[in-house]
Design an enzyme around this catalytic site. Structure first.
Site, PDB file in Angstrom:
ATOM      1  N   GLU A   1      21.603  58.843   6.630  1.00  0.00           N
ATOM      2  CA  GLU A   1      22.755  58.068   6.153  1.00  0.00           C
ATOM      3  C   GLU A   1      22.671  56.658   6.690  1.00  0.00           C
ATOM      4  OE1 GLU A   1      26.756  59.548   6.640  1.00  0.00           O
ATOM      5  OE2 GLU A   1      26.163  61.584   6.069  1.00  0.00           O
TER       6      GLU A   1
ATOM      7  N   TYR B   1      25.364  53.368  11.013  1.00  0.00           N
ATOM      8  CA  TYR B   1      26.135  52.396  10.229  1.00  0.00           C
ATOM      9  C   TYR B   1      26.252  51.053  10.935  1.00  0.00           C
ATOM     10  CZ  TYR B   1      27.157  56.107   6.963  1.00  0.00           C
ATOM     11  OH  TYR B   1      27.027  57.099   6.017  1.00  0.00           O
TER      12      TYR B   1
HETATM   13  N1  CKX Z   1      29.024  60.268   7.675  1.00  0.00           N
HETATM   14  C1  CKX Z   1      30.226  57.363  10.841  1.00  0.00           C
HETATM   15  C2  CKX Z   1      29.420  61.519   7.030  1.00  0.00           C
HETATM   16  C3  CKX Z   1      29.752  61.269   5.594  1.00  0.00           C
HETATM   17  C4  CKX Z   1      30.741  60.124   5.453  1.00  0.00           C
HETATM   18  C5  CKX Z   1      30.161  58.870   6.075  1.00  0.00           C
HETATM   19  C6  CKX Z   1      31.059  57.662   5.782  1.00  0.00           C
HETATM   20  C7  CKX Z   1      30.055  59.250   7.559  1.00  0.00           C
HETATM   21  C8  CKX Z   1      29.868  58.149   8.535  1.00  0.00           C
HETATM   22  C9  CKX Z   1      30.044  58.527   9.944  1.00  0.00           C
HETATM   23  O1  CKX Z   1      30.277  62.447   5.046  1.00  0.00           O
HETATM   24  O2  CKX Z   1      31.093  59.947   4.123  1.00  0.00           O
HETATM   25  O3  CKX Z   1      31.989  57.433   6.506  1.00  0.00           O
HETATM   26  O4  CKX Z   1      30.829  56.975   4.804  1.00  0.00           O
END
Ligand code: CKX
Length: 599
Positions: free
Chosen positions: A512, A474
């Site tokens: 992600e 991110y």
């Molecule tokens: N990752 C920094 C797992 C997802 C969350 C996502 C978020 C995180 C980010 C980890 O289940 O939704 O925060 O948007």
């Protein structure tokens, strides 16, 4: 047959009836139901739909946020003609754990909320009378459950969930319930594996039955024409000039398995739609049918207004239409195995799936998205309950693979999402998980897991276990967001250079990357939460990905906005969707569509 996770199939030998509808329901906040024998009938029930997620239905906080035991009940009648068969009840899932009773007798218990539960009814059933089916469920989270979490007791004594993960802890009977009538001697399971011989295919099969009768396997093409047949529980079908199952160009054969006596009398038949394809990792490439494939798509939740995590064919249809429109080819079932119908649909549409077990929240933090990346260490894998967690984790990986192993759409198994991977304890834990999981899949599909920011190339102890590496990153959102995005790009490049320097010779897939975006917000110039910023953020990420040949996939977080627990960084849920919760596009959807047209 309790172990048979085969999806219901109707023919001359097998029959099924859906028990979906309006059931009786009762919360049990003081857990007195067992002592008061609620398995014989609920004293003061409400009515709720099955399938359904109860939290989406009510108007009071106490009901929406309920944590503890709760019960469901329905009555059913055994259909005429089922007298000589064995009878079963099959739940697509019971979230998070359950005990099933029929006519007051306990039939089975099950831990884990996202895989089927099957119970034998024959010994308790009453023919020609009403039968009472009662299920006691519980949705508490702990550090041996998957997903992981905890609860808090409010001053009033009411319990609320404190998940270590970022989605609403929906619970209930969220998938269909079937009554099954199966023959006395039956096909229990089957698996297929594939080999390519130039344009021909070898389909190896392995059939499990409840006894030693003989087995015949036939393969029919899409027109119903017989293309190969063989006898025996194990064997090989040779398919000349095979039609390969390809991305967005799916070809499905029908496999028909018959169980026969020596004199040729058919005792049972099971048929299924299968696709012939191979998957392998070769150096930095993911190969499908021997050809490299770049993964484009989304992390997906089962989530929709009012339905919660209830499976619904119309939502599934809309989602596949949107994914096709955006030129995607893949999704991850973050963070748990989705309803079986999603995989059937993906088989038909030619979508690739990274199938994920509910091993999410393996970091002791109720704001995991804040903790992830902060370097915080929570000693998660050092607690005395780790052996129970591991046993549960392995059990759920096994059930997921048994359930989903024959879907051509499933190209990889994800065995975790964002655990704490920086300690020797984690390494020991996951070494055993990966070693054992490797034995479960007859197709030996690649194993992976999604690593968060703390799992840096110089700190993570677990990435060498993965056949390809999945990263959740991110930069530009949780790290150096908004005006700092230039710095974010630099930091991202620096991390990528570290992965490059390791010369791992495996693919890296981004599972992600995303930015929370309100569809109401437009901003020129862009700022965080606006649609313009989501586009800018994604473009920056693509700029980085495109510099590295070993990046072999990009699954945006998330397909659609979804419900989470309440928090100051959540606006009625997580808003990183490329589509809204109602499945309308944000601006980023048009940008992705364009990129993925040629990528
Ligand atoms: N990752 C920094 C797992 C997802 C969350 C996502 C978020 C995180 C980010 C980890 O289940 O939704 O925060 O948007």
């Amino acid at each position: 047959m309790e172990n048979s996770l085969l999806y219901p199939c109707n023919n001359r030998y097998r029959d099924s009836r859906l028990l979906d509808g309006l059931w009786q329901f009762q919360f049990d906040p003081t857990a007195k139901g067992k002592a008061q024998h609620w398995e014989k009938g609920l004293p003061q029930p409400l009515k709720v739909p099955v399938p359904g997620s109860f939290s989406e239905l009510f108007t009071k906080e106490q009901q929406r946020d309920y944590v503890g035991d709760f019960w469901y009940e329905t009555n059913f009648f055994v259909p005429r003609g089922w007298e000589q068969t064995t009878l079963w009840v099959r739940f697509g899932s019971l979230t998070q754990r359950a005990t099933v009773y029929c006519n007051g007798v306990e039939l089975t218990t099950h831990e884990g909320g996202f895989l089927p539960v099957i119970a034998a009814l024959s010994s308790v059933i009453r023919l020609n009378q009403e039968n009472k089916l009662v299920v006691q469920l519980n949705n508490e989270l702990n550090e041996t459950s998957l997903p992981c979490g905890t609860q808090k007791i409010l001053p009033s004594g009411r319990k609320i969930a404190k998940p270590y993960f970022d989605f609403f802890n929906y619970a209930g009977i969220q998938r269909s319930v079937w009554l099954l009538s199966l023959p006395q001697v039956a096909i229990q399971d089957y698996s297929v594996t594939f080999q390519r011989e130039e344009e021909n295919a070898l389909v190896n099969f392995d059939v499990q039955t409840t006894d030693s009768n003989s087995v015949q396997v036939r393969l029919l093409d899409a027109q119903g024409k017989l293309v190969a047949a063989a006898h025996g529980k194990q064997g090989t079908l040779r398919v000349p000039h095979a039609h390969w199952w390809q991305v967005r160009n799916a070809y499905l054969y029908q496999i028909v398995i018959q169980l026969k006596t020596e004199t040729g009398e058919i005792l049972d038949e099971y048929s299924d739609r299968i696709g012939i394809r191979t998957v392998e990792i070769s150096g930095t490439k993911i190969l499908l049918n021997g050809k490299p494939i770049y993964l484009k798509g989304f992390g997906k939740h089962e989530d929709f207004a009012i339905l919660g995590k209830t499976f619904n064919w119309s939502v599934a249809k809309r989602d596949f239409e949107l994914m096709k429109w955006s030129n995607a080819n893949c999704f991850r079932t973050s963070h748990y195995p989705h309803a079986e119908e999603w995989y059937q649909f993906a088989d038909e549409e030619g979508f690739l799936i990274i199938d994920e077990v509910p091993a999410v929240g393996m970091m002791r933090s109720t704001h995991n998205y804040v903790a992830a990346g902060s370097g915080k260490y929570t000693h998660f894998f050092e607690t005395p309950t780790v052996p129970q967690l591991k046993a549960n984790h392995l059990q759920q990986i096994n059930e997921m693979i048994v359930r989903d192993k024959n879907h051509p759409s499933v190209i990889a198994w994800s065995l975790f999402n964002e655990p704490e991977t920086t300690s020797a304890y984690a390494k020991e834990y996951f070494t055993e998980i990966f070693t054992k999981a490797r034995q479960y899949d007859p197709q030996k599909r690649p194993l992976t897991g999604a690593l968060e920011k703390n799992s840096q190339p110089d700190k993570c102890q677990c990435f060498p276990l993965l056949d390809f590496i999945c990263l959740n990153r991110y930069y530009g959102w949780y790290i150096s967001g908004g005006a700092d995005i230039e710095e974010a790009e630099q930091l991202f490049q620096q991390e990528m250079e570290k992965w490059k320097a390791l010369n791992l010779n495996v693919p890296i897939v981004f599972t992600e990357f995303g930015a929370d975006t309100l569809p109401s917000e437009h901003k020129l110039p862009s700022s965080m939460w606006s649609q313009e910023y989501q586009c800018k953020y994604l473009k920056m990420n693509f700029h980085v990905f495109d510099n590295y040949d070993f990046v072999q996939g990009e699954l945006v977080w998330c397909f659609a906005d979804f419900q989470t627990a309440e928090a100051i960084m959540r606006v009625n849920g997580n808003r990183k969707g490329v589509f809204t919760r109602e499945r309308q596009p944000k601006d980023a959807a048009f940008m992705l569509k364009q990129r993925w047209e040629t990528k």
